[in-house]
Scaffold this active site. Structure first.
Site, PDB file in Angstrom:
ATOM      1  N   GLU A 164       0.781  -1.239   0.000  1.00 58.74           N
ATOM      2  CA  GLU A 164       0.000   0.000   0.000  1.00 58.74           C
ATOM      3  C   GLU A 164       0.816   1.295   0.000  1.00 58.74           C
ATOM      4  OE1 GLU A 164      -2.759  -0.342   3.264  1.00 58.74           O
ATOM      5  OE2 GLU A 164      -4.048  -1.646   2.101  1.00 58.74           O
ATOM      6  N   GLU A 373      -6.044  -8.555   0.285  1.00 54.07           N
ATOM      7  CA  GLU A 373      -6.736  -8.269   1.554  1.00 54.07           C
ATOM      8  C   GLU A 373      -8.178  -7.894   1.279  1.00 54.07           C
ATOM      9  OE1 GLU A 373      -5.091  -5.313   4.293  1.00 54.07           O
ATOM     10  OE2 GLU A 373      -3.061  -5.982   3.801  1.00 54.07           O
TER      11      GLU A 373
HETATM   12  C1  BG6 Z   1      -4.850  -2.408   5.204  1.00 53.26           C
HETATM   13  C2  BG6 Z   1      -3.491  -2.746   5.784  1.00 53.26           C
HETATM   14  O1  BG6 Z   1      -4.804  -1.127   4.701  1.00 53.26           O
HETATM   15  O2  BG6 Z   1      -5.925  -2.352   6.061  1.00 53.26           O
HETATM   16  C3  BG6 Z   1      -3.556  -3.569   7.047  1.00 53.26           C
HETATM   17  O3  BG6 Z   1      -2.687  -3.371   4.830  1.00 53.26           O
HETATM   18  C4  BG6 Z   1      -4.613  -2.994   7.962  1.00 53.26           C
HETATM   19  O4  BG6 Z   1      -2.298  -3.571   7.634  1.00 53.26           O
HETATM   20  C5  BG6 Z   1      -5.957  -3.118   7.252  1.00 53.26           C
HETATM   21  O5  BG6 Z   1      -4.666  -3.550   9.229  1.00 53.26           O
HETATM   22  C6  BG6 Z   1      -7.113  -2.595   8.075  1.00 53.26           C
HETATM   23  O6  BG6 Z   1      -6.883  -1.281   8.476  1.00 53.26           O
HETATM   24  P1  BG6 Z   1      -6.995  -0.872   9.996  1.00 53.26           P
HETATM   25  O7  BG6 Z   1      -6.390   0.469  10.102  1.00 53.26           O
HETATM   26  O8  BG6 Z   1      -8.446  -0.888  10.299  1.00 53.26           O
HETATM   27  O9  BG6 Z   1      -6.242  -1.921  10.751  1.00 53.26           O
END
Ligand code: BG6
Length: 466
Positions: A164, A373
């Site tokens: 990212e 993800e």
């Molecule tokens: C993604 C990241 O942007 O979102 C993760 O790669 C992150 O590392 C996930 O945990 C969720 O975001 P957050 O801030 O709610 O943990």
């Protein structure tokens, strides 16, 4: 022979700082996140990743659970600070050996390891010397990447350079909620450019070794949408697409900065002197084999009225903490009251992934995609030994349906990874916001308890998996 060659990958994902813990074990050096979490600047949810989900010690148990959950792939990141503790100096055999064990444990279980080299955690000495704002970090990253390729390239088939570049640098340098807590868009573009250059350097290292695997970059990509169909909204959508998506994806996939990007930045008065002659060759040679896409939500935009563009971050789950950071007027973020949101303001809109995949196919028809993800943060509760996370099942099911539909219509999607394998440290959101398929009982020695979504995912893979 890789564990899952040719098969659609159904897995889940983590990142080193968020789950490993063991923050000072073996030779590990401090990262920017270790230092930030222990500092006063960490004030919103003042917790650390010192122990996190204790995955460093429990990875075998976690992999066993993945097998029980029918998963055939695991995306995880290597902590640079374990492999080269100060970022540029001596390589740690203890650090390398740890990931040997993790990779071998995956392969022994028929789980394809997908390895991210960098997921937000930068060695502190590099961070103190200017981090991603400096070219030195690109060179250091290339050396670290090569060290990993040489050690694990015989076993790891799927590599990811950087997680990212867009979201990480927005948080670190524009919204300012991640270290170094800067609010300066000029510095943000510089840092992001260096990440992209570093990724290209790593891809070149990879190719020079003649390894048989494939390498990509992880891009948080967004389906850009508007509520109104007219030319002004279309222009806002094009601007948002450039800002969030093409600024990363064109560079990684096509090997070139979008021409209008630099023009636009210069028109905004940004300094672009960090783009040096010769970089275009590095970027061109550093094109990825595939794109990793983190897909959570769409970006809904409307025309800018001339006032600055708003970016939002909410790290508490309280609506009153939904603060906005303004940048220059490319577009304005819009909101659709008919679409539900989670407590942190994230739209629950699975159809967005279909629009995104169609768009990626149109722009980059020859580049395969992995959804690296997708997940839903929620303040899950363990009640009578069970987590009934129907809300998460509904969200994930929607995404899976739309992804499979896009695939059936010709999108080259090769895998899907739920964020996250187990509950873990959610950056500034701390531990209350949980994403895992497996609940981690932090108050009870990090005991693992599969959630209802874990069983849903297992059954879905059995039914739909190929
Ligand atoms: C993604 C990241 O942007 O979102 C993760 O790669 C992150 O590392 C996930 O945990 C969720 O975001 P957050 O801030 O709610 O943990």
């Amino acid at each position: 022979m890789s564990a899952a060659a040719g098969r659609f990958l159904w897995g889940s994902a983590t990142a080193a700082y968020q789950c490993e813990g063991a923050w000072r074990e073996a030779d590990k050096g401090p990262s920017n996140w270790d230092v930030f979490c222990h500092s006063e600047a960490n004030s919103v949810n003042p917790v650390t990743g010192d122990v996190a989900a204790d995955h460093y010690h429990r990875f075998e148990e976690d992999l066993d659970l993945m097998v029980a959950g029918g998963q055939n792939a695991y995306r995880f990141s290597i902590a640079w600070t374990r492999v080269i503790p100060d970022g540029t100096g001596a390589v740690s055999e203890a650090g390398l050996a740890h990931y040997d064990r993790v990779i071998d444990a995956c392969l022994a279980r028929g789980i394809e390891p997908m390895v991210t080299l960098y997921h937000y955690d930068l060695p502190q000495p590099l961070f103190e010397r200017g981090g991603w704002e400096r070219r030195e970090t690109c060179e250091a990253f290339a050396r670290y990447a090569r060290t990993c390729f040489e050690r694990y390239g015989d076993r790891v088939r799927l590599w990811l350079t950087i997680n990212e570049p867009n979201y990480d640098t927005l948080c670190s340098y524009a919204i300012g909620n991640y270290p170094p807590n800067v609010r300066d868009l000029d510095r943000r573009w510089r840092a992001m450019y260096h990440m992209l250059l570093a990724s290209a350097h790593a891809v070149r290292e990879f190719r020079s070794l003649g390894l048989s695997g494939q390498i990509g970059l992880v891009s948080d990509s967004y389906y850009i949408d508007t509520l109104v169909d007219d030319p002004a909204y279309d222009e806002a959508a094009r601007n948002a697409d450039l800002f969030f998506n093409r600024s990363v994806n064109d560079v990684a996939v096509l090997g070139t900065l979008p021409p209008e990007m630099r023009e636009r930045l210069e028109a905004d008065g940004c300094d672009t002197s960090y783009v040096l002659p010769g970089d275009e060759d590095i970027l061109a040679e550093g094109r990825v084999d595939f794109l990793g896409v983190n897909a959570y939500e769409r970006e809904l935009v409307k025309p800018s009225d001339g006032s600055p563009t708003n970016l939002t971050a909410n790290n508490t789950g309280r609506p009153e903490d939904n603060h906005e950071k303004t940048v220059r007027g490319w577009f304005t973020l819009d909101s659709d009251p008919s679409v539900p949101k989670n407590a942190w303001g994230m739209e629950l809109y699975p159809r967005s992934v279909y629009g995104l995949l169609m768009d990626l196919r149109e722009k980059y028809p020859d580049t395969p995609v992995y959804i690296t993800e997708n997940g839903m943060g929620y303040a899950d509760e363990l009640v009578d030994g069970r987590v009934r996370d129907d809300y998460r099942i509904e969200y994930l099911r929607g995404f899976v349906e739309w992804i499979l539909r896009a695939r059936a219509e010709g999108c080259d999607v090769r895998g899907y990874f739920v964020w996250s394998t187990m509950d873990l440290y959610s950056w500034i959101n701390g531990y209350r916001k949980r994403y895992g398929l497996v609940y981690v009982d932090y108050g009870d020695d990090c005991r693992r308890i599969p959630k209802d979504s874990f069983y849903w995912y297992r059954d879905m893979i059995k039914e739909r998996g190929e």
